[in-house]
Design an enzyme around this catalytic site. Sequence first.
Site, PDB file in Angstrom:
ATOM      1  CG  ASP A  32       2.704 -10.397   1.635  1.00 44.07           C
ATOM      2  OD1 ASP A  32       3.886 -10.073   1.752  1.00 44.07           O
ATOM      3  OD2 ASP A  32       2.122 -10.511   0.540  1.00 44.07           O
TER       4      ASP A  32
ATOM      5  CE  LYS B  89       3.625  -0.959   2.136  1.00 42.21           C
ATOM      6  NZ  LYS B  89       2.400  -0.765   1.441  1.00 42.21           N
TER       7      LYS B  89
ATOM      8  CG  MET C  18      -4.322  -1.860  -3.046  1.00 44.40           C
ATOM      9  SD  MET C  18      -2.864  -2.471  -3.902  1.00 44.40           S
ATOM     10  CE  MET C  18      -3.576  -3.554  -5.135  1.00 44.40           C
TER      11      MET C  18
END
Length: 267
Positions: free
Chosen positions: A44, A66, A183
């Site tokens: 990840d 990402k 987050m």
Amino acid sequence: MKHDLSSAPARGHVTLVGAGPGDPELLTLKAFKAIQQASVVLVDDLVNEAIVAYAPATARIVYVGKRGGCKSTPQSFIERLMVTAALEGENVVRLKGGDPFIFGRGGEEVEALQAAGVRVSVINGITAGIAAVSSLGVPLTHREQAHGVVFITGHAKPGASGTDWRALANTARQSRLTIVIYMGVSGAAHIQRELMHGLHANTPVAIVQSASLPEQRHTVCTLGELEATIAREHLASPSIIIVGDVLQGLLAADVGGDALTQSPRAA
Ligand code: SAH
């Protein structure tokens, strides 16, 4: 603990491994051993490259975050990849930042693997929220200041299905809870505004970026200054926002000074 979550007959095996907040020394020994024995590792975002390097040179490493500015790999693809590799007899490690079961979609992955008849086990990691708070030298709970702690995502969209920050603020005030927000940086303005319906503007807040890594930095301010402080100090993801009276001493120490400091662990 390594928890075996499956009762289905064995047809391949996947281990969900928590890589911790970043510092390789915060990895558990069990996680370290599992990575060393892997033949396929699905990695990840936010997993330190130094931890990936513990995998054998022969292991197939698949980055599914990402990295490199790409969109993250669809969850269904990750799940299919794990199932296929496990059924082919590979020793599959799914390496996730922090703890696999805190905001890591670990639950969804376990369900998908079990549905495919694949055995799953989980090795815990130190979640970023715990590492972030501890790095400031303050406890999450305290007999006088905090009787509990809430780990919550700031990413859920505002509105009916989002977090009811007002209710949370009231509960946190009445029950003396520390709020640990993952987050939350990009939604800080909304979170600040809503929390102030139940918590005083002078409630202490800390923002910790890149906890446990050499580049860690943090700042302490009040809830009323949260958004302005994030903007002024250019604090960005990955960050943890902590709200609560356990930070009272830190806030008092920072008043009048430059609150932004490098981590004591920084080289
Ligand atoms: N499973 C992870 C959380 C994944 S969600 C865990 O248990 O820690 C990703 C969020 O975690 C980031 O947006 C950030 O809020 C937080 N995070 C992860 N690593 C972090 C770190 N080293 N420092 C601060 N926050 C971090």
